[in-house]
Design an enzyme around this catalytic site. Sequence first.
Site: not given
Length: 415
Positions: A255, A270, A342, A345, A383
């Site tokens: 990403r 990130r 986070e 999800s 993470r």
Amino acid sequence: MLDINFIREYPDKVKKACKDKNIQISVDLILDLDKEKRQLLTEIENLKAEQNKISRGGKDNKVLIGQAKEIKEKIKSLEPNLERIDLELKDLLLQLPNIPFDDVPVGKDDSENVIVRQVGRKPVYLRFKPKDYMELGENMNLIDTERAGKVAGSRFGYLKKELPMLEFALIKLVMDTVIKEGFIPVIPPVMLKNQMARGTGYFEAADEKEAYYLPQDDMYLAGTSEQSLVSMHANEILEEKNLPIRYVGFSTCFRREAGSYGKDTRGILRVHQFDKLEMVIFSKPEDSKKEHELLLSIEEKLMKALKLPYQVINICTGDLGRPAAKKYDIETWLPSEKKYRETHSCSNCTDFQARRLNIRYKDKNNKINFVHTLNGTAFAIGRILIMIMENYQQKDGSIKVPKVLQKYAGIKKIQ
């Protein structure tokens, strides 16, 4: 993609979904183009019917031959307009969002997401000041972003020594857990054809800027293995008896983090490249809500196995994204920031992705229907490693290995 018949019948629902998801698109224009397309199709079909009628009237009749030529030219003049309208309509249809379920909270952005529950005890540090994961990682030579920056630039890192062992342990924990629920392990491609990458429904927004594109090959690097796992059954008709089909994919993900300028620039929270285990399910429409709850239950089971404190979030409409009709996030406690971040999800995308990728199934009455697709994070490795490091740190600067991982990693402590 939404069914055009649904849009015709319930335009107000579609307009509300666009408003609630903060997506600006004219539903009325879509309906106008659809009407114009249908009128043109009817006109062309009538002309072709007349053409066929004339052709049966005799090849030697000069009047009929002249009429046939006129009709042919008329059809030829209408077809470019039909093609233009069809392309414009398809482009607009691809920009429409999925319709949120009724129990999704309406909100403008992530500030209006709703906490469903909080689970686990946050660590209490009475005898020492806790360090953040980068201080821990650098002190024990576990994370090296400086050399990664030299080699690849910002937002990259080397994981070293015991951390790769913990990654492999996390992978084994996930596999042992989800295989019992009927998930099939997959290592998918991380490069996708343009059409397949767009099929999951993320590229009509800013998400396209997040993707790495290879123009020479017209291919994208996967931002999540959801993209290649869902696309695996594109243009297929599945058998009802085989549903649900459940996959767990492991892949490296890429990403750009284009929308994250200035956020989490230090460390590996990130990054541009990370490993992730992703669950994907193909189900019958009537089973998708149940399968969604299954995904969430597995995510929570894995978090409880690690004994990490977390909270479950019901995502509001403004933070839901285009493809999802409902979405849960799991946020894990990060002691150095004194807040939840986070880590997971899981989304129910109903038939939104299946329509774009033409994934259907044949029921017991031989009727062809679109499947529902669902996806959920098992672990985003980087993470979760961060959360383990901070929540399991000790006074002497060492890190306990969660008990459930010790048998897989072969170590009890990092020091």
